[in-house]
Design a protein around this motif. Structure first.
Motif, PDB file in Angstrom:
ATOM      1  N   GLY A 201     -55.806 -13.954  82.506  1.00 17.17           N
ATOM      2  CA  GLY A 201     -56.366 -12.933  83.374  1.00 17.17           C
ATOM      3  C   GLY A 201     -55.329 -12.244  84.234  1.00 17.17           C
ATOM      4  O   GLY A 201     -55.595 -11.162  84.772  1.00 17.17           O
ATOM      5  N   ALA A 202     -54.149 -12.857  84.355  1.00 20.07           N
ATOM      6  CA  ALA A 202     -53.075 -12.225  85.131  1.00 20.07           C
ATOM      7  C   ALA A 202     -52.507 -11.033  84.358  1.00 20.07           C
ATOM      8  O   ALA A 202     -52.649 -10.928  83.134  1.00 20.07           O
ATOM      9  N   ARG A 203     -51.833 -10.160  85.071  1.00 20.73           N
ATOM     10  CA  ARG A 203     -51.326  -8.935  84.451  1.00 20.73           C
ATOM     11  C   ARG A 203     -50.323  -9.240  83.336  1.00 20.73           C
ATOM     12  O   ARG A 203     -50.257  -8.509  82.344  1.00 20.73           O
ATOM     13  N   TRP A 204     -49.548 -10.309  83.496  1.00 21.69           N
ATOM     14  CA  TRP A 204     -48.518 -10.629  82.509  1.00 21.69           C
ATOM     15  C   TRP A 204     -49.076 -11.362  81.294  1.00 21.69           C
ATOM     16  O   TRP A 204     -48.424 -11.470  80.270  1.00 21.69           O
ATOM     17  N   TRP A 205     -50.305 -11.875  81.402  1.00 17.21           N
ATOM     18  CA  TRP A 205     -50.858 -12.748  80.359  1.00 17.21           C
ATOM     19  C   TRP A 205     -51.207 -11.961  79.104  1.00 17.21           C
ATOM     20  O   TRP A 205     -51.678 -10.828  79.163  1.00 17.21           O
ATOM     21  N   ALA A 206     -50.976 -12.573  77.956  1.00 15.26           N
ATOM     22  CA  ALA A 206     -51.376 -11.983  76.681  1.00 15.26           C
ATOM     23  C   ALA A 206     -51.792 -13.092  75.742  1.00 15.26           C
ATOM     24  O   ALA A 206     -51.243 -14.198  75.782  1.00 15.26           O
ATOM     25  N   GLU A 207     -52.759 -12.818  74.902  1.00 12.93           N
ATOM     26  CA  GLU A 207     -53.283 -13.825  73.985  1.00 12.93           C
ATOM     27  C   GLU A 207     -52.223 -14.325  73.019  1.00 12.93           C
ATOM     28  O   GLU A 207     -52.268 -15.471  72.567  1.00 12.93           O
TER      29      GLU A 207
END
Length: 217
Positions: A201-207
Motif C-alpha cells: 500500500g505504500a507508494r514504493w510498493w509493487a506486486e
C-alpha cells in the motif's frame, strides 16, 4: 578463487522498463545516462586487466536497451550479464553481500540436497532462484556467460516469505555444516520479504518486488 554472492531488491517491472528502453521519463533518461557511465567504467577496468569478451560492456548495454542481444562473440554473455547487472543496480536497493564461496554451484546444489532431505519443498529450494538467470519478463534471449560468471538470479518476494518459514523450521535438523550459511540466507530473505509484506500500500510498493542475486568473481 572465491565467487561473491550479492543480493538486492527491485521491482521487476522497473528493470524490464529498460530492456528495451522506450518512452522514458526524464528521471529514467537520467538513470540511463548514469548506466552508460557505469558501463564505460566497467569496461575501463576490464581493459586495464586485458580482459576481452569480444563485446564491450557499453555496446552490450546499448543492445539491451535497444531490445536485442545478438552478438556471436564467444564471451558476449559476460558483457550482456555485466550490462544487465548495471541496469538492475540502477533500479534496485543498495547491494548487500550474502557470502563468498569457492564454488557457488557446488554449494547451492549441496544445500538443495540437504534441504530436500529434511522435507523442504522443491519449489522453495535456493539453487533455482540464485541461478535463475535474467527475469523471465525480458522478451528476448540473453546469452549466458560461458564460465557462469557473472551470474544473475531473480525471485519474487511473494515466494521468499514461505521459504523463510520452511528454512527456519528445519534449521536445527539440517547438517551442521550448512546451518550458519543457511541462517545468513534466511536473514537476507526475511529482511526484504518482511519489509515488502509490511509495506503493501505504500507508494514504493509493487506486486513484482523481487530479490535479485548476482555472482561475481
Amino acid at each position: 578463487m572465491s565467487k561473491v554472492v550479492n543480493f538486492s531488491m527491485a521491482n521487476v517491472g522497473q528493470v524490464v522498463r529498460f530492456v528495451p528502453a522506450g518512452d522514458l521519463t526524464a528521471d529514467e533518461s537520467r538513470r540511463l545516462d548514469n548506466m552508460r557511465l557505469d558501463a564505460k567504467e566497467r569496461q575501463d577496468d576490464l581493459d586495464y586487466q586485458d580482459v576481452d569478451w569480444g563485446l564491450s560492456v557499453p555496446d552490450a548495454l546499448e543492445e539491451l536497451v535497444s531490445g536485442r542481444a545478438d552478438s556471436t562473440a564467444d564471451w558476449a554473455g559476460c558483457a550482456y550479464y555485466a550490462a544487465l547487472q548495471i541496469i538492475i543496480d540502477h533500479n534496485a536497493s543498495d547491494v548487500s553481500t550474502l557470502a563468498s564461496y569457492s564454488s557457488p554451484v557446488t554449494y547451492f546444489s549441496a544445500l538443495d540436497k540437504a534441504l530436500s532431505e529434511v522435507g523442504v519443498p522443491t519449489d522453495l529450494l535456493p539453487y533455482q532462484y540464485v541461478f535463475s538467470g535474467p527475469p523471465s519478463e525480458i522478451g528476448f534471449y540473453i546469452p549466458h556467460p560461458m564460465d557462469g560468471s557473472p551470474e544473475i538470479g531473480c525471485w519474487p518476494l511473494a515466494k521468499a516469505a514461505p521459504a523463510v518459514e520452511a528454512y527456519r523450521a528445519v534449521l536445527d535438523r539440517i547438517d551442521a555444516d550448512f546451518r550458519y550459511d543457511l541462517g545468513e540466507l534466511i536473514e537476507a530473505l526475511d529482511g526484504w520479504a518482511s519489509e515488502w509484506i509490511k509495506g503493501k500500500g505504500a507508494r514504493w510498493w509493487a506486486e513484482d518486488g523481487s530479490m535479485f542475486f548476482s555472482i561475481t568473481g
